[in-house]
Design an enzyme around this catalytic site. Structure first.
Site, short mmCIF file in Angstrom:
data_model
loop_
_atom_site.label_atom_id
_atom_site.label_comp_id
_atom_site.label_asym_id
_atom_site.label_seq_id
_atom_site.Cartn_x
_atom_site.Cartn_y
_atom_site.Cartn_z
N HIS A 37 26.39 34.00 90.21
CA HIS A 37 27.26 33.57 89.10
C HIS A 37 28.64 34.20 89.28
O HIS A 37 28.74 35.43 89.32
CB HIS A 37 26.64 34.00 87.76
N ASP A 96 27.22 29.57 89.77
CA ASP A 96 27.12 28.84 88.51
C ASP A 96 27.97 29.49 87.42
O ASP A 96 28.31 30.67 87.49
CB ASP A 96 25.67 28.86 88.01
NI NI Z 1 23.91 28.73 84.38
#
Ligand code: NI
Length: 244
Positions: A196, A54
Site C-alpha cells: 500500500h 493499493d
Molecule cells: Ni485496499
C-alpha cells in the site's frame, strides 16, 4: 530461448530485465540479441514478479515511491481510489508516463460484493471514467478491496480482476524489516505482491524489497506484462492471483 508469442508485452522492459539479471557481472553485448524489438534472448529461469500498490494515490508517499522506482527503472501496478484522485491528477499522469500500470480500487474502498448493479457502476465504472478524464483511454483493471469478488463482481467487472499471491500485511504494524522479510522469504517466480503506497513504512519496505530482489536476479514487470510473459491471455471477469 523460450517461445512467448503473447501480444502487448513490453519488450523494452524485458530487455531491461535481461540487463538487470546480468548485473553485477555484465556479459559481453554479443550475448544478447534483439531484432526489430521482436526477438529478445532472456534467461528462461529468470524469476519475474509484479509489485502492486493499493489505496493511493497519496502525494507524500506515492511521490517518493515513484522517485525510488524511477531510479531503479522498476515498473509497478497501482490500484487507485477515486476519492483520492482530485488534486493528484499530475501524480497519476506521472505514473502512466513512467510506465506503471494503473487500475481501479473503487471510489471509497467499499467491498464490491453485495453492491447493487448501480452502486457497482459508481464504484468501478465511475472511477474508470475519472481515470479516462485524466489519462485518456485505458482498460484500468479492477482490484476489489479486501480481495472480495463474487459472481456479480466477475459479471460486472468489465476487465480482468487482479488479486495477489504475496501479502505481507504491510498495514498491520508498519514494521519495515518484518514487511521486507515477509516478502523476500517467500517470493517466487510469477508472484503478484501486495503493498500500500499510502504508508511511508510501505514505501521504505518496497525500496528494500526491490533492491534485494534485483540483487537476486528478479525482474519486475506490471501485472499486464506478467500475464503476457507467462502466456496468459487476460479475460474480463477472470480472477488472477499470480502469473502461474
Ligand atoms: Ni485496499
Amino acid at each position: 530461448m523460450r517461445d512467448h508469442g503473447a501480444p502487448g508485452i513490453s519488450w523494452a522492459l524485458l530487455v531491461l530485465c535481461f540487463a538487470l539479471a546480468l548485473s553485477p557481472a555484465p556479459q559481453p553485448a554479443g550475448d544478447r540479441t534483439a531484432s526489430g524489438g521482436a526477438e529478445v534472448e532472456i534467461e528462461p529461469e529468470m524469476p519475474v514478479v509484479a509489485l502492486t500498490f493499493d489505496d493511493g494515490p497519496r502525494a507524500a508517499t506515492t511521490g517518493r515511491l515513484l522517485d525510488e522506482l524511477a531510479l531503479r527503472e522498476v515498473p509497478a501496478t497501482f490500484f487507485l481510489l477515486g476519492h483520492r484522485l482530485q488534486g493528484n491528477e499530475e501524480l497519476v499522469r506521472r505514473m502512466a508516463r513512467e510506465g506503471h500500470q494503473i487500475g481501479v480500487h473503487t471510489f471509497d474502498h467499499v467491498p464490491v460484493t453485495g453492491l447493487s448493479r448501480q452502486d457497482f457502476g459508481l464504484q468501478v465504472g465511475g472511477v474508470r471514467a475519472q481515470l479516462r478524464d485524466i489519462l485518456g483511454d485505458g482498460e484500468f483493471w479492477l482490484r476489489p478491496p479486501y480481495g472480495q469478488a463474487d459472481g456479480n463482481t466477475r459479471a460486472w467487472a468489465d476487465s480482468p480482476i487482479v488479486l495477489w499471491s504475496v501479502d505481507p500485511e504491510d498495514w498491520k504494524d508498519h514494521d519495515v524489516s518484518r514487511i521486507v522479510s515477509a516478502v523476500t522469504d517467500q517470493v517466487k517466480d510469477g508472484d503478484i505482491i501486495l503493498l500500500h503506497d499510502i504508508y511511508h513504512s510501505s514505501v521504505d519496505a518496497a525500496v528494500q524489497i526491490v533492491d534485494e530482489l534485483l540483487l537476486r536476479g528478479f525482474c519486475f514487470v506490471t501485472v499486464e506484462d506478467l500475464l503476457a510473459w507467462k502466456g496468459i491471455s487476460p479475460e474480463p471477469g477472470t480472477v488472477y492471483r499470480s502469473g502461474r
